[in-house]
Design an enzyme around this catalytic site. Structure first.
Site, PDB file in Angstrom:
ATOM      1  N   GLY A 103      -6.700 -26.182  29.888  1.00 18.12           N
ATOM      2  CA  GLY A 103      -6.035 -27.181  29.065  1.00 18.12           C
ATOM      3  C   GLY A 103      -4.533 -27.105  29.215  1.00 18.12           C
ATOM      4  N   VAL A 110      -2.966 -23.698  30.742  1.00 18.48           N
ATOM      5  CA  VAL A 110      -3.739 -22.496  30.454  1.00 18.48           C
ATOM      6  C   VAL A 110      -4.913 -22.431  31.432  1.00 18.48           C
ATOM      7  CG1 VAL A 110      -5.001 -21.186  28.705  1.00 18.48           C
ATOM      8  CG2 VAL A 110      -3.108 -22.678  28.023  1.00 18.48           C
ATOM      9  N   LYS A 125      -1.782 -18.238  29.830  1.00 18.30           N
ATOM     10  CA  LYS A 125      -0.945 -19.379  29.466  1.00 18.30           C
ATOM     11  C   LYS A 125       0.370 -19.291  30.224  1.00 18.30           C
ATOM     12  CE  LYS A 125       0.313 -19.761  25.092  1.00 18.30           C
ATOM     13  NZ  LYS A 125       0.244 -20.152  23.658  1.00 18.30           N
ATOM     14  N   ASP A 223       1.971 -23.221  11.863  1.00 14.62           N
ATOM     15  CA  ASP A 223       1.284 -24.124  12.791  1.00 14.62           C
ATOM     16  C   ASP A 223      -0.231 -23.980  12.672  1.00 14.62           C
ATOM     17  OD1 ASP A 223       1.287 -26.173  14.608  1.00 14.62           O
ATOM     18  OD2 ASP A 223       1.490 -24.884  16.370  1.00 14.62           O
TER      19      ASP A 223
END
Length: 423
Positions: A103, A110, A125, A223
């Site tokens: 993604g 990633v 990542k 977040d």
């Protein structure tokens, strides 16, 4: 949805434009995000003894952090986080082959990888040098996760800072994200039953409790959202992506003043309007996540009618009429949920998304309530299936309670119901 900087009246918040590449040919999972971030910092802790000193200097070279083979915790003990050579991660991902792509988000791409020396499956990542996130997020997350240790936080295996390359290596979460299961494409979407949903909610709450109450200094996540709750074997939830984490207020301070950042639909209105970040800001975000878990709806869904696009705005009127509670249950549950459990879960969510921050509960109380709900195993074979389009018969026999709101009143009935919730 995405992350945004904003200030002033919350009505001025605008959703960022989505900028996503088409990876429809790839089987993506929990790392797929369309959020855009602006770099932020974690303030250093300057007081107290034996505290994890997250001293983030934006001008410091990240190589100084990542060049060490391991990090130290508050007692001077070294953690197991390791520094990788870039060639090691190239080998792990087969030179970042598209088949290993998982993604892409504000940080970068990633990839799934397999460490050559240990055989461990990991998620890698890679920072996009042209992306919205930058060196500060890389440093914050590397330091934060090297100091954190909790079964409901994703584990950092190590990092790489070599030349212009910045990469973070995490444990691989095979079941993807909560967002995938609630809102993913029908072909990829796995049905979550009521028991699994409550266990996920309780686990996520325990992870947040660790940040608020057990880390030293305490940390505001900033977040919390479904795409940042990753699922391991047995749907075990872990919080991830701590690039926006902020050290919370200490001493007699009630808040931290900062540029407003977060994800559209999850940001607390008081924080959006004032820029005053508190632990209750995370509580609001958690309430939105809990509503998503219960209803199966997105925090913001532009595909729905205007009155239903914002999940919290849609839910608030329904909180005031018990006859409509069954309408809030995710249709994919197909009526297989406990009526009492649904009410209690909605009560917790309603308290978390109160507009006034002081009215929201602390995370420790949420953990107690959700641990209780998770312990009450629901067996659909022994209890009736409920029709979400009609009022439950168990509520019809309680006409005196049908119009009672979930939150915002101080009637005796509410006090009695809250006592039952705490019990």
């Amino acid at each position: 949805m995405g992350c945004f900087p904003c200030s002033g009246d919350s009505s001025s918040i605008k959703k960022p434009e989505k900028k996503r590449k088409n990876y429809s040919h790839i089987n993506t999972n929990h790392y797929t995000k369309d959020d855009q971030r602006i770099p932020t910092t974690v303030s250093p802790n300057k007081g107290g003894k034996k505290e994890n000193k997250i001293d983030i200097n934006p001008s410091a070279a990240p190589d100084e952090v990542a060049s060490k083979r391991s990090f130290c915790d508050e007692d001077g003990n070294r953690s197991n986080s390791r520094a990788f050579q870039y060639t090691e991660l190239e080998a792990a991902t087969e030179n970042f082959r598209s088949e290993n792509f998982l993604g892409e988000g504000g940080f970068g791409k990633v990839y799934k990888g397999c460490l050559v020396d240990t055989g461990q499956i990991v998620a890698i990542k890679q920072l996009d040098p042209n992306g919205c996130q930058g060196i500060r997020e890389f440093t914050v997350e590397a330091l934060f996760l090297s100091l954190a240790d909790h079964p409901n936080l994703v584990k950092l295996i190590g990092c790489c800072a070599e030349g212009v390359q910045r990469l973070l290596v995490y444990e691989y979460m095979p079941l993807g994200s909560l967002d995938d299961h609630l809102h993913g494409r029908p072909s990829n979407k796995k049905k979550l039953d009521w028991n699994t949903r409550m266990n996920i909610a309780a686990g996520a709450a325990r992870g947040l409790e660790y940040l608020h109450d057990k880390m030293k200094p305490p940390v505001i996540y900033r977040d919390l959202k479904c795409s940042n709750i990753l699922l391991g074997e047995g749907y075990h939830p872990k919080l991830s992506d701590f690039g926006l984490a902020k050290v919370g207020p200490s001493g007699d301070k009630s808040h931290v003043s900062t540029r407003v950042m977060g994800t559209y639909g999850y940001c607390a209105p008081d924080y959006a309007m004032t820029g005053q970040l508190t632990f209750k800001s995370d509580i609001y975000s958690f309430g939105v996540v809990l509503l998503e878990i219960i209803t199966g709806r997105k925090a913001i869904d532009d595909s729905r009618p205007a009155a239903e696009q914002n999940l919290v705005a849609w839910a608030r009127p329904l909180f005031r009429d018990r006859r409509k509670f069954s309408q809030m249950a995710d249709p994919s549950l197909e009526g297989q949920y406990p009526v009492r459990g649904l009410y209690q879960a909605l009560a917790i969510a309603a308290m978390c998304v109160q507009e006034q921050a002081s009215m929201r509960p602390v995370i420790a109380d949420i953990v107690i309530a959700l641990n209780y709900l998770a312990s009450q195993t629901y067996d659909p074979s022994r209890l009736p299936v409920h029709n979400s389009r009609k009022s439950s018969s168990s509520y019809k026999s309680r006409k005196d309670d049908e119009q009672k709101p979930l939150a915002g009143t101080t009637t005796r009935d509410d006090d009695d119901e809250q006592t039952r919730l705490n019990d």
